[in-house]
Design an enzyme around this catalytic site. Structure first.
Site, PDB file in Angstrom:
ATOM      1  N   LYS A  16      52.420  34.640  44.196  1.00  0.00           N
ATOM      2  CA  LYS A  16      52.551  33.310  43.596  1.00  0.00           C
ATOM      3  C   LYS A  16      53.805  32.589  44.080  1.00  0.00           C
ATOM      4  CE  LYS A  16      54.483  35.197  39.279  1.00  0.00           C
ATOM      5  NZ  LYS A  16      54.457  36.619  39.751  1.00  0.00           N
ATOM      6  N   ARG A  98      55.351  34.495  30.534  1.00  0.00           N
ATOM      7  CA  ARG A  98      54.840  35.850  30.703  1.00  0.00           C
ATOM      8  C   ARG A  98      54.362  36.472  29.393  1.00  0.00           C
ATOM      9  NH1 ARG A  98      59.396  38.219  34.904  1.00  0.00           N
ATOM     10  NH2 ARG A  98      58.380  37.505  36.821  1.00  0.00           N
ATOM     11  N   ARG A 136      58.732  44.386  50.645  1.00  0.00           N
ATOM     12  CA  ARG A 136      59.597  43.306  50.203  1.00  0.00           C
ATOM     13  C   ARG A 136      61.036  43.801  50.016  1.00  0.00           C
ATOM     14  NH1 ARG A 136      57.492  39.709  45.273  1.00  0.00           N
ATOM     15  NH2 ARG A 136      57.823  41.610  44.057  1.00  0.00           N
ATOM     16  N   ARG A 163      64.451  45.399  45.796  1.00  0.00           N
ATOM     17  CA  ARG A 163      64.711  44.716  44.542  1.00  0.00           C
ATOM     18  C   ARG A 163      64.602  45.697  43.384  1.00  0.00           C
ATOM     19  NH1 ARG A 163      61.338  39.103  44.430  1.00  0.00           N
ATOM     20  NH2 ARG A 163      60.819  40.029  42.418  1.00  0.00           N
ATOM     21  N   ARG A 172      55.919  47.398  35.636  1.00  0.00           N
ATOM     22  CA  ARG A 172      55.781  45.940  35.586  1.00  0.00           C
ATOM     23  C   ARG A 172      54.311  45.526  35.577  1.00  0.00           C
ATOM     24  NH1 ARG A 172      58.392  42.880  39.982  1.00  0.00           N
ATOM     25  NH2 ARG A 172      58.295  41.148  38.531  1.00  0.00           N
TER      26      ARG A 172
END
Length: 215
Positions: A16, A98, A136, A163, A172
């Site tokens: 996103k 969220r 990532r 991260r 998550r």
């Protein structure tokens, strides 16, 4: 052009944020919108900026994120409301709401603002998300998110690190399914338009469709 809010919705790693950047690029390149008229609010960036600032709030956020838990609604809401107060003609909101409490809080923030609100969702398979997250990285210095294949940060040349939130992606994703996924249908209560896309679709093509449809 009426002041517009685009809510970018989807699981962590769904793409996103990447789509949001493509939309911003096309608004500037194809619609002639000035860069200073397009605001981009990423809750992840807001939280990382607070962490980097070394504030008491930032230290609290660090402990929460490193344990794999979601940052409390009150903290995130405060940061988002402050960011929404800027005078942008178009705002891209990435990573919020969220939870149902956050959705309700956002609805309150938008009351009487007269904004055209569009929600865009990326439905991305978990297998694709895992691959994207594994590749990532974030810059240790300037916090720019980039690919592991870049080696060093493409923006400042700083060290690339995993991260902290990506290190707990399983938790998550579980939190997303439990608390965030159900929020999508509730967004209909506060949005003028909603559209979902397959997360494997080309982001350029999706961004082009969104620009042609709503701008």
């Amino acid at each position: 052009m009426k002041k517009t809010l685009i809510i970018l919705f989807g699981a962590p790693g769904s793409g996103k944020g990447f789509l949001g950047n493509k939309i911003r690029e096309k608004l500037v390149d194809d619609k002639g919108v000035r860069t200073d008229e397009v605001g981009y609010i990423s809750t992840g960036d807001l939280l990382r900026e607070e962490i980097a600032a070394g504030s008491a709030l930032g230290l609290e956020i660090t402990q929460i994120v490193s344990s794999g838990n979601l940052v409390p609604d009150e903290i995130v809401g405060t940061l988002v409301e402050k960011a929404l107060s800027r005078n942008d003609r178009i705002v891209l909101l990435d990573g919020y709401p969220r939870t149902e409490n956050q959705r309700s809080a956002l609805a309150d923030m938008l009351q009487n603002k007269g904004m055209f609100v569009v929600a865009i969702k990326r439905n991305t398979p978990v297998s694709v998300i895992r691959k994207r997250v594994s590749e990532r990285r974030v810059c240790k210095d300037c916090r720019t998110t980039h690919s592991v294949f870049d080696g060093k940060c493409p923006k400042c040349g700083g060290e690339s690190v995993v991260r902290s939130d990506d290190a707990v992606i399983d938790q998550r994703l579980s939190e997303y399914e439990k608390n965030t996924a159900p929020v999508w249908n509730k967004l209909a209560l506060m949005c003028n338009a909603m559209q979902a896309f397959d997360g494997r679709e080309d982001a350029d093509a999706v961004a082009k469709w969104i620009i042609e449809k709503y701008f």
